[in-house]
Design an enzyme around this catalytic site. Structure first.
Site, PDB file in Angstrom:
ATOM      1  N   HIS A   1      46.457  64.410  16.091  1.00  7.81           N
ATOM      2  CA  HIS A   1      48.078  64.490  16.221  1.00  7.81           C
ATOM      3  C   HIS A   1      48.785  65.078  15.057  1.00  7.81           C
ATOM      4  O   HIS A   1      50.001  65.308  14.914  1.00  7.81           O
ATOM      5  CB  HIS A   1      48.734  63.006  16.532  1.00  7.81           C
ATOM      6  CG  HIS A   1      48.544  62.199  15.218  1.00  7.81           C
ATOM      7  ND1 HIS A   1      47.518  61.555  14.898  1.00  7.81           N
ATOM      8  CD2 HIS A   1      49.819  61.950  14.188  1.00  7.81           C
ATOM      9  CE1 HIS A   1      47.831  60.732  13.967  1.00  7.81           C
ATOM     10  NE2 HIS A   1      49.053  61.212  13.459  1.00  7.81           N
TER      11      HIS A   1
ATOM     12  N   GLU B   1      54.038  63.718   5.305  1.00  5.22           N
ATOM     13  CA  GLU B   1      53.857  62.358   5.233  1.00  5.22           C
ATOM     14  C   GLU B   1      53.852  62.104   3.872  1.00  5.22           C
ATOM     15  O   GLU B   1      54.274  61.209   3.259  1.00  5.22           O
ATOM     16  CB  GLU B   1      52.626  61.951   5.864  1.00  5.22           C
ATOM     17  CG  GLU B   1      52.518  61.949   7.385  1.00  5.22           C
ATOM     18  CD  GLU B   1      52.282  63.133   8.398  1.00  5.22           C
ATOM     19  OE1 GLU B   1      52.435  63.042   9.497  1.00  5.22           O
ATOM     20  OE2 GLU B   1      52.088  64.110   7.540  1.00  5.22           O
TER      21      GLU B   1
ATOM     22  N   GLU C   1      52.936  49.180   3.398  1.00  9.18           N
ATOM     23  CA  GLU C   1      51.636  50.317   3.211  1.00  9.18           C
ATOM     24  C   GLU C   1      52.162  51.254   2.259  1.00  9.18           C
ATOM     25  O   GLU C   1      52.219  52.405   2.580  1.00  9.18           O
ATOM     26  CB  GLU C   1      51.363  50.762   4.409  1.00  9.18           C
ATOM     27  CG  GLU C   1      50.044  51.493   4.538  1.00  9.18           C
ATOM     28  CD  GLU C   1      49.647  52.549   5.637  1.00  9.18           C
ATOM     29  OE1 GLU C   1      48.829  51.991   6.540  1.00  9.18           O
ATOM     30  OE2 GLU C   1      50.437  53.708   5.915  1.00  9.18           O
TER      31      GLU C   1
ATOM     32  N   ARG D   1      50.282  67.175  12.181  1.00  8.80           N
ATOM     33  CA  ARG D   1      51.212  68.489  12.347  1.00  8.80           C
ATOM     34  C   ARG D   1      50.307  69.536  11.247  1.00  8.80           C
ATOM     35  O   ARG D   1      50.554  70.774  11.602  1.00  8.80           O
ATOM     36  CB  ARG D   1      52.529  68.400  11.472  1.00  8.80           C
ATOM     37  CG  ARG D   1      53.546  67.532  12.381  1.00  8.80           C
ATOM     38  CD  ARG D   1      54.806  67.380  11.901  1.00  8.80           C
ATOM     39  NE  ARG D   1      55.716  66.510  12.592  1.00  8.80           N
ATOM     40  CZ  ARG D   1      56.615  67.034  13.330  1.00  8.80           C
ATOM     41  NH1 ARG D   1      56.699  68.409  13.430  1.00  8.80           N
ATOM     42  NH2 ARG D   1      57.590  66.297  14.050  1.00  8.80           N
TER      43      ARG D   1
ATOM     44  N   ASP E   1      54.649  56.422   5.995  1.00  6.52           N
ATOM     45  CA  ASP E   1      54.936  57.595   5.657  1.00  6.52           C
ATOM     46  C   ASP E   1      55.653  58.690   6.634  1.00  6.52           C
ATOM     47  O   ASP E   1      55.404  59.823   6.581  1.00  6.52           O
ATOM     48  CB  ASP E   1      53.584  58.502   5.184  1.00  6.52           C
ATOM     49  CG  ASP E   1      52.529  58.318   6.146  1.00  6.52           C
ATOM     50  OD1 ASP E   1      52.828  58.077   7.328  1.00  6.52           O
ATOM     51  OD2 ASP E   1      51.355  58.371   5.703  1.00  6.52           O
TER      52      ASP E   1
ATOM     53  N   HIS F   1      47.432  63.209  22.555  1.00  4.90           N
ATOM     54  CA  HIS F   1      48.875  63.107  21.889  1.00  4.90           C
ATOM     55  C   HIS F   1      49.849  63.660  23.037  1.00  4.90           C
ATOM     56  O   HIS F   1      49.524  64.736  23.500  1.00  4.90           O
ATOM     57  CB  HIS F   1      48.758  63.233  20.684  1.00  4.90           C
ATOM     58  CG  HIS F   1      50.115  62.773  20.052  1.00  4.90           C
ATOM     59  ND1 HIS F   1      51.315  63.360  19.972  1.00  4.90           N
ATOM     60  CD2 HIS F   1      50.167  61.865  19.058  1.00  4.90           C
ATOM     61  CE1 HIS F   1      52.228  62.516  19.345  1.00  4.90           C
ATOM     62  NE2 HIS F   1      51.604  61.653  18.729  1.00  4.90           N
TER      63      HIS F   1
END
Length: 388
Positions: A219, A133, A119, A221, A97, A252
């Protein structure tokens, strides 16, 4: 003449999940694999490639400082178009994604190159969560020719969206292949971090037997800004409440993550802030963790396979199967809820026992073999029809 298979990835999670498939395809002389890296997580990507003994054939080097998603998409579309022109693949493999996955699929679609989506079929039903995503995987699913969902639930999502059943093959998730391969490798070699590593000092066998460890990653967004601040405030409170527990947080590299984490969590005796760990170190950490707090998608699948309870720092998950097993809980990013749920696991042995069962709805570690076999059959069938 072998079929030309081009695999495109750019982030560390993509590389981890595609690595076992790349290793499998390299064993098939009937398929010539070309690995194309877009170079988004360059340092972390190199660590994964080294751990799995892989090298890339194309490095597009798309990242620049302070790049926007639109700027990244522009770079990806242009450079992937040139890469496809040079290599003329018979099929392009994308994963999951990410922006890389969708743009790699779009660039292939525009050149009439078949697309296989590994996936596939994960859904939350909310285009804004996780963002971007959910949109990336839905859009990739619209233009893909082959779909490899990890579970029957993911397959059913694709069927509801109108994907023909003959284009779908349920395989399990390649991340379980990667996890089990790496854990076996570490156990057989009795691998430990180097003596000069901070992990070696903290987690000798004797020390680990006495001290519980909470592993943290973050991590997404969607959590940038106030979300990460609330998570860090929860961790600070937990560290104060449980001075005998070691909290380990590989931070990260994204500046928006680091700007939230370091001011709030530095200089605390039982919080260890680390740079991102390579896959060997990270599997080693997961294997030794008492519980895990994360907003990662892949860790929701990996940790239950190791029998580790997971608290997910998100409001929704595209992996409902892990929730059904009772080993994963959604806790969001509210400070009070994170503290409460973590405290329950640290204080109540019965709750911990219920959530620390091994649970593997995402396959038996042979997803890569199933994908390679189906890919080979599909390419042959389409070659006979003159479509490849």
């Amino acid at each position: 003449m072998p079929f030309k298979v081009m695999m495109v990835f750019g982030t560390r999670p993509e590389a981890i999940k595609m690595a076992p498939l790349a290793r499998e395809l390299r064993e098939w002389p009937e398929m010539a694999l070309n690995i194309c890296s877009t170079g988004q997580h360059r340092e972390m990507l190199e660590q994964v490639l080294t751990a799995f003994d892989l090298t890339v054939d194309e490095d597009l080097q798309v990242m620049i400082q302070d790049q926007t998603l639109n700027g990244l998409s522009q770079q990806l579309l242009s450079k992937l178009d040139s890469a496809y022109e040079r290599n003329k693949p018979d099929i392009v493999l994308v994963h999951g994604d990410t922006t890389t996955s969708f743009i790699a699929a779009l660039a292939a679609f525009n050149r009439h190159i078949p697309i296989a989506h590994v996936e596939a079929g994960l859904r939350t039903g909310n285009l804004k969560s996780p963002w971007p995503e959910e949109a990336n995987r839905r859009l990739t699913g619209v233009i893909a020719d082959l779909h490899f969902p990890p579970t029957n639930k993911a397959r059913d999502n694709l069927l509801r969206e109108g994907v023909p059943l003959e284009q779908i093959k349920v395989t399990g998730n390649t991340v379980i292949d990667a996890l089990l391969w790496m854990r076996e490798h570490l156990h057989k070699s009795q691998w430990h971090p180097a003596p000069d590593s901070p992990l070696a000092a903290l987690f000798s066998d004797r020390q680990h037997a006495r001290q519980r460890m909470v592993l943290i990653t973050g991590h997404r967004r969607e959590n940038f800004g106030p979300g990460f601040e609330r998570i860090c405030l929860a961790l600070a409170e937990l560290a104060l409440r449980y001075p005998d527990v070691q909290f380990v947080y590989p931070v990260h590299l994204n500046p928006q993550v680091q700007q939230a984490v370091y001011p709030l969590l530095s200089n605390r005796d039982n919080i260890l802030l680390l740079p991102p760990q390579d896959y060997r170190h990270f599997v080693w950490l997961m294997d030794r963790a008492y519980l895990i707090l994360t907003d990662s998608g892949g860790i929701q699948e990996e940790a239950p396979a190791l029998g580790k309870p997971v608290l997910v720092l998100r409001k929704v998950t595209e992996r409902p199967s892990v929730l059904e097993g009772g080993t994963v809980k959604l806790v969001g990013t509210q400070t009070e809820r994170i503290v409460k749920q973590t405290s329950q696991l640290l204080d109540d042995p019965q709750i911990y026992k219920h959530m620390s069962r091994v649970f593997t709805p995402y396959g038996d570690g042979h997803a890569s073999e199933k994908i390679a076999e189906h890919l080979w059959d599909w390419l042959n069938e389409h070659a006979l029809r003159g479509a490849v």
